[in-house]
Design an enzyme around this catalytic site. Structure first.
Site, mmCIF file in Angstrom:
data_model
loop_
_atom_site.group_PDB
_atom_site.id
_atom_site.type_symbol
_atom_site.label_atom_id
_atom_site.label_comp_id
_atom_site.label_asym_id
_atom_site.label_seq_id
_atom_site.Cartn_x
_atom_site.Cartn_y
_atom_site.Cartn_z
ATOM 1 N N LYS A 205 0.653 -1.260 -0.329
ATOM 2 C CA LYS A 205 -0.401 0.516 -0.203
ATOM 3 C C LYS A 205 0.793 0.844 -0.189
ATOM 4 C CE LYS A 205 -1.501 3.103 2.737
ATOM 5 N NZ LYS A 205 -1.862 3.727 1.479
ATOM 6 N N SER B 158 5.782 7.700 9.468
ATOM 7 C CA SER B 158 6.289 8.633 10.925
ATOM 8 C C SER B 158 6.019 7.604 12.120
ATOM 9 C CB SER B 158 5.168 9.260 10.753
ATOM 10 O OG SER B 158 3.584 9.300 10.967
ATOM 11 N N GLU C 25 10.281 16.476 14.088
ATOM 12 C CA GLU C 25 10.918 16.276 12.398
ATOM 13 C C GLU C 25 9.076 17.688 12.017
ATOM 14 O OE1 GLU C 25 9.419 12.752 10.640
ATOM 15 O OE2 GLU C 25 11.341 13.056 9.410
HETATM 16 P P1 NAD Z 1 2.495 8.575 7.736
HETATM 17 O O1 NAD Z 1 3.077 7.697 8.622
HETATM 18 O O2 NAD Z 1 1.479 9.580 6.891
HETATM 19 O O3 NAD Z 1 2.527 7.853 6.594
HETATM 20 C C1 NAD Z 1 3.234 6.411 5.669
HETATM 21 C C2 NAD Z 1 2.105 5.283 4.853
HETATM 22 O O4 NAD Z 1 1.225 4.752 6.105
HETATM 23 C C3 NAD Z 1 1.409 6.240 4.034
HETATM 24 O O5 NAD Z 1 0.335 4.855 3.153
HETATM 25 C C4 NAD Z 1 0.206 5.728 4.862
HETATM 26 O O6 NAD Z 1 -1.545 5.845 3.656
HETATM 27 C C5 NAD Z 1 0.238 4.577 5.857
HETATM 28 N N1 NAD Z 1 -0.671 5.140 6.880
HETATM 29 C C6 NAD Z 1 -1.289 6.253 7.943
HETATM 30 N N2 NAD Z 1 -2.108 6.091 8.940
HETATM 31 C C7 NAD Z 1 -1.886 4.384 9.148
HETATM 32 C C8 NAD Z 1 -2.462 3.508 9.940
HETATM 33 N N3 NAD Z 1 -2.969 3.871 10.597
HETATM 34 N N4 NAD Z 1 -2.718 1.776 9.674
HETATM 35 C C9 NAD Z 1 -1.756 1.769 8.840
HETATM 36 N N5 NAD Z 1 -0.831 2.135 7.765
HETATM 37 C C10 NAD Z 1 -1.175 3.931 7.813
HETATM 38 O O7 NAD Z 1 4.121 9.287 6.742
HETATM 39 P P2 NAD Z 1 4.221 9.968 5.430
HETATM 40 O O8 NAD Z 1 3.424 11.580 5.691
HETATM 41 O O9 NAD Z 1 3.997 8.986 4.429
HETATM 42 O O10 NAD Z 1 5.454 10.130 5.428
HETATM 43 C C11 NAD Z 1 6.859 11.051 5.899
HETATM 44 C C12 NAD Z 1 6.915 10.425 7.382
HETATM 45 O O11 NAD Z 1 8.004 8.765 6.861
HETATM 46 C C13 NAD Z 1 8.426 11.186 7.853
HETATM 47 O O12 NAD Z 1 7.974 10.691 9.197
HETATM 48 C C14 NAD Z 1 9.702 10.356 7.894
HETATM 49 O O13 NAD Z 1 10.868 11.062 8.750
HETATM 50 C C15 NAD Z 1 8.891 8.630 7.576
HETATM 51 N N6 NAD Z 1 10.319 8.716 6.266
HETATM 52 C C16 NAD Z 1 11.041 7.428 7.674
HETATM 53 C C17 NAD Z 1 12.354 6.968 6.310
HETATM 54 C C18 NAD Z 1 12.929 5.794 7.120
HETATM 55 O O14 NAD Z 1 13.357 5.200 6.467
HETATM 56 N N7 NAD Z 1 13.317 5.964 8.530
HETATM 57 C C19 NAD Z 1 11.883 7.286 5.108
HETATM 58 C C20 NAD Z 1 11.434 7.290 4.605
HETATM 59 C C21 NAD Z 1 10.237 8.393 5.170
#
Ligand code: NAD
Length: 489
Positions: free
Chosen positions: A180, A234, A393
């Site tokens: 997803k 996140s 962040e």
């Molecule tokens: P996010 O957590 O909002 O979303 C990430 C994914 O999770 C999306 O596909 C989203 O639809 C899904 N998601 C959201 N709520 C969910 C739930 N309740 N259950 C299951 N899936 C759910 O993050 P974002 O805003 O898309 O990305 C940015 C974040 O990602 C930042 O915090 C960044 O640091 C982190 N990030 C980490 C790495 C790493 O390798 N450590 C790499 C890239 C990004």
């Protein structure tokens, strides 16, 4: 909702059991550089996830019994097909995400290709352990087998890059997957689905379900037939995923946020350090989990560093992402841009100095990009360590520069956040870089460089930056189940 949109919109479909399947409802997806809706993404829920998990489960027995070599050849073929369409993928990634075409061409898509090639190769080279117990007349050995259906959830910042970093090891190990992608950046995953059949990936091995985290993501996390979840996103979402998967005791890999420090000692080579630290702060609009956002500079060189750093940051051109001379594209969404801007406002209200960028310099945009989500690279100085700009962040083109005096002091301050993903140390003293690297609470430490990665070695964060590591051996371990077998002779 269909009638509200002109025909020209791109409409995505889920990819389940080797077929594209329409969905009953859709979400709008925006082009961040214009602010226009340009694509409709399936708003999948339980029903679609159920169908995808079933397809993945049905495909598992055949896929998991193929030899690593057979799977490797298919992964290599897929890599070739993506590479053949590299320009189309790069254009799509740039339009969908707001990132510059140059970044998509040189980083995102080449890395997606490399992810498949890398795991196609590494899967051929694993050896399992064996020990002997002569007095008992026994040998022990371990065997590893794929786990089953893997749930893969990825974020919007490096869409195809991070999704393939999960799909490649998962299927190389013999699992089948339901992926997803982020609802904000789904297009390149959908384009990849079109190549799977030609690459020889059997139907049901890779299923992609598009939609929001709350609906599609949670349905996947809660599905009893998905024993492992690999998530990048996140920290807040990771907490939710951990809670929702707890009743099933699922195996989780969590790659989360960062608040990454760069430590610049007074013996650093500033001619290397400054351009690299500008890049580590602002690459991909600062929307990389590994981006630097706290720069600690030793007092003796602090004012010189600031002057040169700001001059370098001002060279970065912000504008239309499809212009190859542009360095900073658009942020992912209107809401995110607002959030990032608010951090700058908060810092100012606390008495910090904004040296360039947001609110200080004029932002001139081409006529077609006036409604895009743009922001200039912003450098803030004199921020207190406890300020939210130094603790949370921001995930945008904002970096804070502060002075320090001693090694002991800077280690403590660098470690003084909840995150622990990536740190950078700049010094010409080899003893010091080793010493400091060992004491930093960070899953990755780069010294005198940034973002140089060997995919063989573990990637991941400590503290609130994650649980688990990914890489050749680590991903193999995560995506397989180990068994210890004892033979008495
Ligand atoms: P996010 O957590 O909002 O979303 C990430 C994914 O999770 C999306 O596909 C989203 O639809 C899904 N998601 C959201 N709520 C969910 C739930 N309740 N259950 C299951 N899936 C759910 O993050 P974002 O805003 O898309 O990305 C940015 C974040 O990602 C930042 O915090 C960044 O640091 C982190 N990030 C980490 C790495 C790493 O390798 N450590 C790499 C890239 C990004």
């Amino acid at each position: 909702p269909t009638m509200a949109h002109p025909q020209a919109l791109l409409v995505l479909e889920n990819f389940i059991g080797g077929k594209f399947v329409p969905c009953s409802s859709y979400i709008d997806s925006y082009n961040p550089s214009t602010g226009d809706v340009y694509c409709r993404v399936p708003d999948s829920g339980k029903e679609e996830v159920e169908a995808a998990v079933k397809a993945a489960k049905d495909a598992f027995p055949v896929w998991s019994s193929k030899s690593p070599l057979e799977r490797s050849q298919i992964l290599n073929k897929l890599a070739d097909l993506i590479e053949h369409d590299l320009e189309a993928f790069a254009q799509a990634e740039s339009k969908d995400q707001g990132k510059t075409i140059t970044f998509a061409r040189t980083v995102d898509i080449p890395r997606a290709v490399h992810n498949f090639r890398f795991f196609a190769s590494s899967i051929l080279h694993h050896v399992t352990e064996c020990t002997e117990m002569p007095t008992m007349g026994c040998v022990h050995y371990t065997s590893r087998a794929p786990v089953g259906v893997a749930g893969l959830i990825s974020p919007w910042n490096l869409p195809l890059y991070l999704l393939t970093w999960k799909i490649a090891p998962a299927i190389a190990c013999g699992n089948t997957v339901v992926a997803k992608p982020s609802e904000m950046t789904s297009v390149t995953a959908w384009m990849m689905c079109k190549l799977l059949e030609k690459a020889g990936v059997p139907p049901g091995v890779v299923n992609v379900v598009f939609g929001t985290g709350a609906k599609a993501g949670e349905a996947l996390v809660c599905h009893p037939d998905v024993p492992l979840i690999s998530f990048t996103g996140s920290t807040l979402t990771a907490q939710r995923i951990t809670e929702r998967s707890a009743p099933h005791c699922k195996r989780l890999s969590l790659e989360l946020g960062g608040k990454n420090p760069a430590i610049v000692f007074d013996d650093a080579d500033l001619s290397q350090c400054i351009p690299t630290t500008v890049r580590s702060s602002f690459a991909n609009q600062g929307e990389i989990c590994l981006c630097t956002s706290r720069i600690f500079v030793q007092r003796g060189i602090y004012s010189e560093f600031l002057k040169r750093f700001v001059a370098e940051a001002k060279k970065w051109k912000t504008g239309n992402p499809s212009d190859p001379t542009v360095d900073v594209g658009a942020l992912i969404s209107k809401e995110h841009l607002e959030k990032v801007r608010n951090y700058v406002k908060k810092a100012q209200a606390e008495g910090a100095r904004v040296l360039c960028g947001e609110g200080v310099d004029p932002l001139a945009l081409p006529p077609g990009n006036q409604k895009g989500y743009f922001m200039l690279p912003t450098v803030i100085a004199e921020v207190k360590d406890e300020s939210c700009c130094m603790q949370e962040e921001i995930f945008g083109p904002v970096t804070c520069v502060v002075a320090f005096d001693t090694e002991e002091e800077v280690i403590k301050r660098a470690n003084g956040v909840k995150y622990g993903l990536a740190a950078t140390v700049w010094s010409g003293n080899v003893g010091r870089v080793h010493r400091v690297a060992h004491r930093l609470q960070s899953g990755l430490v780069w010294t005198n460089c940034w973002l140089v990665r060997d995919l063989n070695l573990p990637f991941g964060g400590m503290k609130a930056s994650g649980i688990g590591r990914e890489g050749a051996k680590d991903s193999y371990e995560f995506f397989t189940e180990v068994k210890t077998i004892t033979i008495k002779h």
